[in-house]
Each structure stands twice: as C-alpha cells, then as structure tokens.
Design an enzyme around this catalytic site. Sequence first.
Site, short mmCIF file in Angstrom:
data_model
loop_
_atom_site.label_atom_id
_atom_site.label_comp_id
_atom_site.label_asym_id
_atom_site.label_seq_id
_atom_site.Cartn_x
_atom_site.Cartn_y
_atom_site.Cartn_z
N GLY A 12 35.82 13.16 28.52
CA GLY A 12 35.68 11.79 28.02
C GLY A 12 34.93 11.75 26.70
O GLY A 12 34.42 12.77 26.23
N ASP A 13 34.92 10.56 26.08
CA ASP A 13 34.21 10.35 24.82
C ASP A 13 34.75 11.20 23.68
O ASP A 13 34.01 11.57 22.78
CB ASP A 13 32.69 10.60 24.98
CG ASP A 13 32.13 9.84 26.15
OD1 ASP A 13 32.46 8.65 26.27
OD2 ASP A 13 31.37 10.42 26.94
N GLY A 15 36.90 10.23 21.52
CA GLY A 15 37.29 9.40 20.37
C GLY A 15 38.65 8.76 20.59
O GLY A 15 39.33 8.38 19.63
N LYS A 16 39.03 8.62 21.84
CA LYS A 16 40.34 8.02 22.17
C LYS A 16 40.44 6.59 21.68
O LYS A 16 41.49 6.15 21.23
CB LYS A 16 40.56 8.00 23.70
CG LYS A 16 40.65 9.35 24.33
CD LYS A 16 40.81 9.24 25.82
CE LYS A 16 39.62 8.62 26.53
NZ LYS A 16 38.40 9.42 26.49
N GLY A 17 39.32 5.86 21.75
CA GLY A 17 39.32 4.45 21.34
C GLY A 17 39.73 4.31 19.88
O GLY A 17 40.55 3.48 19.53
N ALA A 39 34.15 3.35 31.39
CA ALA A 39 34.57 3.83 30.08
C ALA A 39 33.83 3.09 28.98
O ALA A 39 33.33 1.98 29.19
CB ALA A 39 36.06 3.62 29.92
N THR A 42 34.01 2.93 21.26
CA THR A 42 33.41 2.27 20.11
C THR A 42 34.43 2.21 18.99
O THR A 42 35.02 3.23 18.64
CB THR A 42 32.16 3.04 19.65
OG1 THR A 42 31.37 3.29 20.80
CG2 THR A 42 31.36 2.24 18.65
N ARG A 143 42.03 0.54 52.20
CA ARG A 143 42.84 -0.69 52.37
C ARG A 143 42.01 -1.93 52.72
O ARG A 143 42.44 -2.81 53.46
CB ARG A 143 43.96 -0.46 53.39
CG ARG A 143 45.05 0.41 52.78
CD ARG A 143 45.80 1.21 53.79
NE ARG A 143 44.91 2.16 54.45
CZ ARG A 143 45.25 2.85 55.53
NH1 ARG A 143 46.42 2.67 56.08
NH2 ARG A 143 44.41 3.72 56.06
N THR A 238 35.52 11.68 38.04
CA THR A 238 35.58 10.25 38.31
C THR A 238 36.57 10.03 39.45
O THR A 238 37.08 11.00 40.02
CB THR A 238 35.93 9.46 37.02
OG1 THR A 238 35.75 8.08 37.27
CG2 THR A 238 37.35 9.72 36.54
N GLY A 414 35.54 10.94 10.19
CA GLY A 414 34.48 9.93 10.16
C GLY A 414 34.85 8.81 11.10
O GLY A 414 35.98 8.74 11.59
P1 IMP Z 1 31.94 7.31 37.55
O1 IMP Z 1 33.26 7.28 36.84
O2 IMP Z 1 31.00 6.24 37.11
O3 IMP Z 1 32.11 7.37 39.05
O4 IMP Z 1 31.21 8.68 37.14
C1 IMP Z 1 31.73 9.94 37.51
C2 IMP Z 1 31.51 10.96 36.39
O5 IMP Z 1 32.37 10.64 35.32
C3 IMP Z 1 30.10 10.98 35.82
O6 IMP Z 1 29.80 12.31 35.43
C4 IMP Z 1 30.20 10.12 34.58
O7 IMP Z 1 29.24 10.43 33.62
C5 IMP Z 1 31.60 10.47 34.11
N1 IMP Z 1 32.23 9.41 33.35
C6 IMP Z 1 32.78 8.26 33.81
N2 IMP Z 1 33.29 7.54 32.81
C7 IMP Z 1 33.09 8.24 31.69
C8 IMP Z 1 33.45 8.02 30.31
O8 IMP Z 1 34.09 7.02 29.93
N3 IMP Z 1 33.05 8.97 29.44
C9 IMP Z 1 32.40 10.09 29.85
N4 IMP Z 1 32.06 10.35 31.09
C10 IMP Z 1 32.41 9.44 32.02
MG MG Z 2 33.24 6.81 26.09
#
Ligand code: IMP
Ligand code: MG
Length: 428
Positions: A12-13, A15-17, A39, A42, A143, A238, A414
């Site tokens: 995650g993070d 830079g998909k946004g 999620a 920015t 359910r 997640t 950037g």
């Molecule tokens: P949850 O999704 O809140 O259940 O978290 C489960 C794991 O996924 C944790 O390690 C979070 O830090 C990570 N996580 C959840 N969403 C993101 C995201 O958008 N970016 C990065 N890590 C995430």
């Molecule tokens: Mg993020």
Amino acid sequence: MNSVVVVGTQWGDEGKGKITDFLAKEADAVVRFQGGNNAGHTIVFDNKKYALHLIPSGIFRKDTVNVLANGMVINPKALMKELEMLNNGGITDFHLAISDRAHIVLPYHIQLDGLFEDLKSGSKKVGTTNKGIGPTYNDKSARIGIRVCDFIDLEVFEDKLNDNLNYYNKLFKLFGKPLIEASEVFNEYKEYSKQMKQYVEDTGLLLNTMLDEGKKVLFEGAQGALLCLDHGTYPFVTSSSPTAASVPLNTGISPKYINKILGVTKAYSTRVGSGHFVTEFENDVAKRIRDVGHEYGTTTGRPRRIGWIDTVVLRHTKRISGITGLSVMLLDVLTGIETLKMCVAYKLDGEIIDYIPASIKDFERCEPIYIELEGWTEDITQTTSFSDLPLNTQNYLNKVSELSNIELAIFSVGPDRTQTVVLKDMFN
Ligand code: IMP
Ligand code: MG
C-alpha cells in the site's frame, strides 16, 4: 475493452491515488472496489492537498462517475466528513454512485477492531488501522452485515442494528468494553442514511452498461497486493483482496472486461503495521527517505517502515495480479543516495528462493540478496522524458523493469500531477 485496473504492488501507499487521479482525466468512471477508509490517498494539484479515504480520485473531474462498488465497506460518518471536506474546498460539481450491495461500517465494528487486537499477544497484533474494516468483513461472511440497501431503508436498518448490538453487547460486556446503545447509533446514523440515499444505485448494472457502451472505466485498488487476504503475507494483511483478480467479483462486472493492469510501485518499499519486511532497514538513509518521501501514514499518521525495492515482491504481484504495465513512483526521493540496493532473491536456510513462502515462520527467516546500483545526484523533479533522466536513473528504472519482467509504463518525479512521465498509454 476500455478498462484499466490500478493496483498496488507492495504493502500500500505506492502512490496509486496520484496515478488514478492522473488517468482519471481519460476515464468516464473511477471505481473503488475493496477496502474502506483504512486507505488513504493524497492528491495534490493547484497547490491544494486533498486526503481521500473512501471517495475515488476521479471526484475532482466533474464529468467522471465515481463509484464505491459492492466489495467496499463504507463508514457513513467518514463518508459525510469527506464530502464536507470536498465541499469546503469548492468541489461541489461531481457524480458519485454508491453500490446498494456494499457493507456499512458501524461504531461497534471499530470497537471490535480494537478488542480483537487487544486480545492478541504482542507479536501477533496485525497493527490494523483501527477503522473497523476487518470486523465489517467478518460480519459480511457471517451473514449478519448491514448492506447499503438495508441502511437506506430505516426500518430494516433499525431492525438489523438492534439484532447485531444485542449480540455484540454481550461480547463487549464479557470483555469489559463500553456497551453501545442501539438507539443512539440509530439516531445519529439515520441522518447519514438520509444524506447517502441520493447516491445509491446498482453500480454493477451501471458499470456493465458503461463498459458495454465502450466507455472507459478505471478501477482503483486500495492497499497493496502483499496485503491481500489470500495472496499477501497472511496473517499480516487486510481483509479484502486488492488484486485485479478481485475486480469482477467486487464490482459485478464480467471478468472479460479486465486485461489492462497497471502495477504501482515505489522506487523503494514501505510498510505500516506489523509483519516481516525482508528489505527493511533503519539508518540515516532510511531516515532521509522517510523525511524526503513524507513517509507517514495518511490514515493513521504512523511513521512508515522503509526498505529497498524488492523484485521478488514485484514478480509475485505480477503473477497474482496479471500486471501489464509498471508505474514507478517517488523516484526523486532516491536522488542523492550514493548506492542503491535492489533485492533480487531471498535466502532461506541457506537456499536461494524466488518466491514468498506461505508460512509466516518461513517468511520471517528470509534474507534479502541484493545487487547494488550507482545512485544519481542531479535534480530530476522537472524531467519530462525518459531520455532526460541521468544515466544512472535510467539504469535503475531499466533494472526494475527487467527484474520484475514488467514493461515500464509511467514514472513519477514529484507529488504534483505535472511531475508524471507516461511511456505507455494504458487505455489504448
Ligand atoms: P486493516 O486494513 O485496518 O485491517 O489493517 C490491516 C493491515 O493493513 C495493517 O498492517 C495496516 O497497516 C495495513 N493497511 C490497511 N490499509 C492500508 C493502506 O491503505 N495503506 C497501507 N497499509 C494499510
Ligand atoms: Mg495510503
């Protein structure tokens, strides 16, 4: 076939946004298909910065349809806050469509998220974002979830809410947590229900129709493939699947529409939350990357863990998500670092391996095997083409593409929309 899926190739993070926002100018619809306000994206333009958690990045373009699809879990209170933030920023002319089949996150899910984490011993804590995401997906598979179609029917909502709190309050009592009063939740959330109703529709129908008509649809993954419930580093994942494979299921479109998949990677790696991270390191270089790259969670503010780029991860992600083009982000953050490392394989108990072991016990023993590449010192933030890049930057990008076996489609130098160089047109 006019669809592109944007997926995170790491944790995650990536830079998909920014990439989704960039591609959104061509898209008729932008779709979030899994996860919720765990999620954080920015987006920066015209010197303004917007943090989005639920709403797709196409919201800034008035002709784009922005869909929250059935695979999502939606916190109505967070959604209303986000709409208000947009409103305050003057973003009022938009098209939002919320699936009637998506699930609703309620206050008891958030309390359960904390409770489940508390009950785990130290090293077993997942480090969730504490937004109630996991417990909402639990309810979905058990359910007893409350879907958007139930939520906007106040009679059904109240009935299901009473049942669920009757059940969960017994659990809260057992573990000494505050009880949650159903009528209080109902009174607050019925207002959100009324506000949300105008956006609700059968988004599967909407998207299929758009695709049948040849419209362009962009699917925006949240989190990254290594956090996939099935193919990630379980249990430190997640509770949904951020891969392209999950798009048809989580949106209600035909799988035949998916074949262009853009994998987004950072030029290095980061992770927030727990779980082994093979290329992680902590020294002055890591600190510098964290500072220059602003590597603090958008959702939780936690400092992100830093590592070198890992091509074992990229190859894994390519396999499970069918990636056809690679977007390398935050390349400028590496400027000025003398020697750059790139992980090419793992060593597990003396053996060289080229995959991510399923067992977390095995994964935790994996050590990185690196190659080293020479860095660059030139400012690359104004670069507009591949050939403008310093030779060492070109070498670095070519090596990432070669080792991941994915064609380079985009690189970013950037945070601004304009600092994006496109080498391959993803839609055509
Ligand atoms: P949850 O999704 O809140 O259940 O978290 C489960 C794991 O996924 C944790 O390690 C979070 O830090 C990570 N996580 C959840 N969403 C993101 C995201 O958008 N970016 C990065 N890590 C995430
Ligand atoms: Mg993020």
